[in-house]
Design an enzyme around this catalytic site. Structure first.
Site, PDB file in Angstrom:
ATOM      1  N   GLU A 135      41.385 -10.136 -20.206  1.00 38.56           N
ATOM      2  CA  GLU A 135      41.019  -9.074 -19.258  1.00 38.56           C
ATOM      3  C   GLU A 135      40.579  -9.691 -17.924  1.00 38.56           C
ATOM      4  OE1 GLU A 135      37.676  -6.175 -19.856  1.00 38.56           O
ATOM      5  OE2 GLU A 135      39.281  -4.714 -19.971  1.00 38.56           O
ATOM      6  N   HIS A 160      47.545 -19.858 -44.358  1.00 37.40           N
ATOM      7  CA  HIS A 160      48.395 -19.208 -45.361  1.00 37.40           C
ATOM      8  C   HIS A 160      49.189 -18.078 -44.723  1.00 37.40           C
ATOM      9  CE1 HIS A 160      46.307 -21.520 -48.439  1.00 37.40           C
ATOM     10  NE2 HIS A 160      45.278 -21.402 -47.619  1.00 37.40           N
ATOM     11  N   LYS A 172      44.386   4.737 -19.047  1.00 39.69           N
ATOM     12  CA  LYS A 172      43.348   5.754 -19.254  1.00 39.69           C
ATOM     13  C   LYS A 172      43.722   7.033 -18.523  1.00 39.69           C
ATOM     14  CE  LYS A 172      39.316   2.699 -19.341  1.00 39.69           C
ATOM     15  NZ  LYS A 172      38.109   2.370 -18.618  1.00 39.69           N
TER      16      LYS A 172
HETATM   17  O1  LIG Z   1      30.640  -0.388 -20.816  1.00 40.28           O
HETATM   18  P1  LIG Z   1      31.656   0.619 -20.428  1.00 40.28           P
HETATM   19  O2  LIG Z   1      31.488   1.091 -19.010  1.00 40.28           O
HETATM   20  O3  LIG Z   1      31.675   1.770 -21.398  1.00 40.28           O
HETATM   21  O4  LIG Z   1      33.049  -0.058 -20.486  1.00 40.28           O
HETATM   22  C1  LIG Z   1      33.623  -0.501 -21.683  1.00 40.28           C
HETATM   23  C2  LIG Z   1      34.897  -1.270 -21.434  1.00 40.28           C
HETATM   24  O5  LIG Z   1      35.896  -0.390 -20.966  1.00 40.28           O
HETATM   25  C3  LIG Z   1      36.666  -0.652 -19.822  1.00 40.28           C
HETATM   26  O6  LIG Z   1      37.863   0.037 -19.971  1.00 40.28           O
HETATM   27  C4  LIG Z   1      36.936  -2.092 -19.495  1.00 40.28           C
HETATM   28  O7  LIG Z   1      38.270  -2.433 -19.745  1.00 40.28           O
HETATM   29  C5  LIG Z   1      36.057  -3.054 -20.228  1.00 40.28           C
HETATM   30  O8  LIG Z   1      35.907  -4.186 -19.420  1.00 40.28           O
HETATM   31  C6  LIG Z   1      34.715  -2.465 -20.536  1.00 40.28           C
HETATM   32  O9  LIG Z   1      33.907  -3.415 -21.158  1.00 40.28           O
END
Ligand SMILES: O=P(O)(O)OC[C@H]1O[C@H](O)[C@H](O)[C@@H](O)[C@@H]1O
Length: 515
Positions: free
Chosen positions: A333, A364, A485
């Site tokens: 990431e 294995h 997302k």
């Molecule tokens: O801690 P948050 O704001 O819920 O984020 C949780 C996670 O989701 C995001 O999509 C990022 O890809 C991550 O880097 C992050 O750790």
């Protein structure tokens, strides 16, 4: 000579020839770890060229910038102060504030663990359910799994990350809401999975404890306002996850509250102390002796110059079985990118695909592929047995790891196979040939304790940041995660049958799923 010239020169030599000289390579060490880089396509001249490259790319300056709290995350206009979470004697005020967020979490953890803070009905907390995802999940899960034998016996610890409702169903199964603390970790407090699971957990608690339900939640976030909205006027615990801490660098933060509650109290302290020791090393060691610089250079060399598109992480330690998953987020990431902060594309491959698992279990399974597939992937062995292990098991584990690295490098020729087994038909003998020539790194520590887990993770953090510098990337943002997302949000109405998906194949799949 350029780095590519050195690579060409070395690739023209038999690996055994390179290794015959490299056997004299001095291992590097710091904060409880030894790192052996003997088995790589490197020699003194290539290393000298890499050190000059580190100099040109101002890696030492990059380290100073990190520890001076300069703005090293340009897209978000922030410093990256994860190291401040483990700084024992912070000098600067900003560093002190970051560190204070950990002190607050540790104080709260002790209150909960020793029952001076109880649930709404006056019962003590006997279970902690950690809800978070990505950087707000992998870290505490890794620590708790690594030191499962250092758990307090009177506190059950569960995790939930996935949108799949089964994840929370299982995490809550058999628990009594009156004795359960839900730890919700989300830096943004806007992550769909975490908010979904938190809201279901809230319904679960509220059903038994309509008044005072909020006493069963500890929310850890950088977005206090959103957490307050979520509590909707109810009294709740909110701990600070400072803005300058990236999710995948937050293992040291209040986000690991569940571990501070459920593990013996010295585990997190030692874990952070190990990281601080590695910080000291990385901040002060010269290029040639600096573990983080050397590993970052190796990553650049293997991925960009030699063109190895993957790296296998083989953890010969039950305690480290979740490490590959943890490092996938940290490295992929951070550096799985192809555009620089100034918008220009990078000129070659960047972070390799990182995958792996637990030795000897992987032997294995996918080790067959490592040994005999036409693809060549550098392996990274982490050899660190448990603290109180039986010596026969440790000897066996160590022997297997060393044997794997040796065979990957040296292979087994047809002549060797035929000398060992002269009666074998040729077609069988040919299948027993191992091409060899596969490079590997060995990181080893006599025992894996919390201190060494801390120093190892800090080493990988610094390596990731410095490799990102070599690739010209900002390691602290993640634009690539956002698009999926957004698209998922758009597809929900189509899945509910409210409208048609615009992509023909997705529309066909939705129709099939809904039928
Ligand atoms: O801690 P948050 O704001 O819920 O984020 C949780 C996670 O989701 C995001 O999509 C990022 O890809 C991550 O880097 C992050 O750790």
């Amino acid at each position: 000579m350029t780095l590519h010239d050195h690579a060409e020169r070395l690739r023209a030599l038999p690996f055994r020839t390179i290794l015959s000289v490299r056997a004299a390579t001095k291992p590097l060490s710091a904060a409880g770890w030894n790192v052996d880089l003997s088995r790589h396509y490197l020699d003194t001249d290539a290393n000298a060229a890499l050190f000059a490259f580190a100099d040109d790319m101002r890696l030492k300056t990059a380290i100073d910038q990190l520890f001076d709290g300069e703005m090293v995350n340009p897209s978000e206009g922030r410093a990256a102060l994860h190291w401040a979470l483990r700084a024992k004697e912070p000098e600067h005020e900003t560093v002190r504030d970051v560190r204070q967020s950990v002190v607050d979490a540790e104080t709260l953890a002790q209150e909960i663990a020793w029952s001076s803070r109880k649930g709404a009905t006056g019962e003590r907390f006997k279970a902690v359910v950690h809800i978070g995802i990505g950087g707000s999940d992998f870290g505490p899960r890794l620590i708790a799994d690594a030191f499962e034998d250092r758990r307090r016996e009177d506190i059950e610890l569960r995790y939930c990350a996935n949108l799949d409702p089964l994840d929370l169903d299982l995490a809550l199964k058999g628990l009594d809401p009156a004795q359960t603390l839900i730890v919700g970790v989300s830096k943004s407090f806007g992550t769909e999975e975490t908010l979904y699971n938190l809201s279901r957990a809230r319904d679960w608690v509220k059903a038994s404890i309509p008044k005072g339900w909020s006493k069963h939640f500890a929310l850890i976030t950088a977005n206090r306002d959103r957490a307050l909205d979520w509590l909707d006027g109810a009294d709740g615990l909110i701990l600070n996850l400072p803005e300058t801490i990236g999710g995948r660098f937050s293992i040291w933060s209040a986000g690991s509250l569940a571990c501070s509650i459920a593990l013996q109290s010295d585990v997190m302290e030692d874990f952070r102390a190990g990281a601080e020791a590695m910080d000291q090393h990385v901040a002060t060691a010269d290029i040639a002796d600096n573990l983080a610089i050397r590993l970052a250079l190796l990553d650049y060399w293997n991925a960009t110059i030699l063109g190895f598109g993957a790296r296998a992480l083989l953890a010969y330690s039950r305690r480290l079985r979740l490490l590959p998953a943890y490092l996938q987020q940290l490295e992929m990431e951070s550096n799985g990118k192809s555009v620089r902060p100034d918008g220009r594309p990078v000129s070659g491959p960047t972070a390799p695909l990182l995958w792996g698992g637990e030795g000897t279990i992987g032997q294995h399974s996918y080790h067959q592929w490592l040994h005999q597939s036409p693809s060549m992937v550098p392996a990274e062995f982490i050899l660190a047995p448990g603290e109180t292990s039986d010596s026969d098991g440790v000897t066996g584990l160590t022997a297997h790891a060393l044997a794997q690295a040796e065979v990957l490098a040296n292979g087994r020729s047809l002549a060797d196979v035929q000398a060992d087994e002269p009666d074998l038909p040729l077609e069988i003998a040919a299948q027993k040939v191992h091409a060899g020539g596969r490079p590997s790194t060995i990181l080893h520590a006599p025992r894996l304790n919390p201190y060494r887990l801390g120093s190892l993770i800090a080493l990988f953090e610094h390596r990731t940041y410095l490799a990102g510098k070599l690739w010209g990337l900002n390691s602290f943002d993640q634009w690539g995660v956002e698009r999926g997302k957004t698209m998922a949000g758009r597809l929900k109405p189509a899945l509910r049958g409210e409208r048609q998906a615009s992509d023909a194949i997705t529309a066909k799949l939705i129709a099939a799923i809904r039928s």
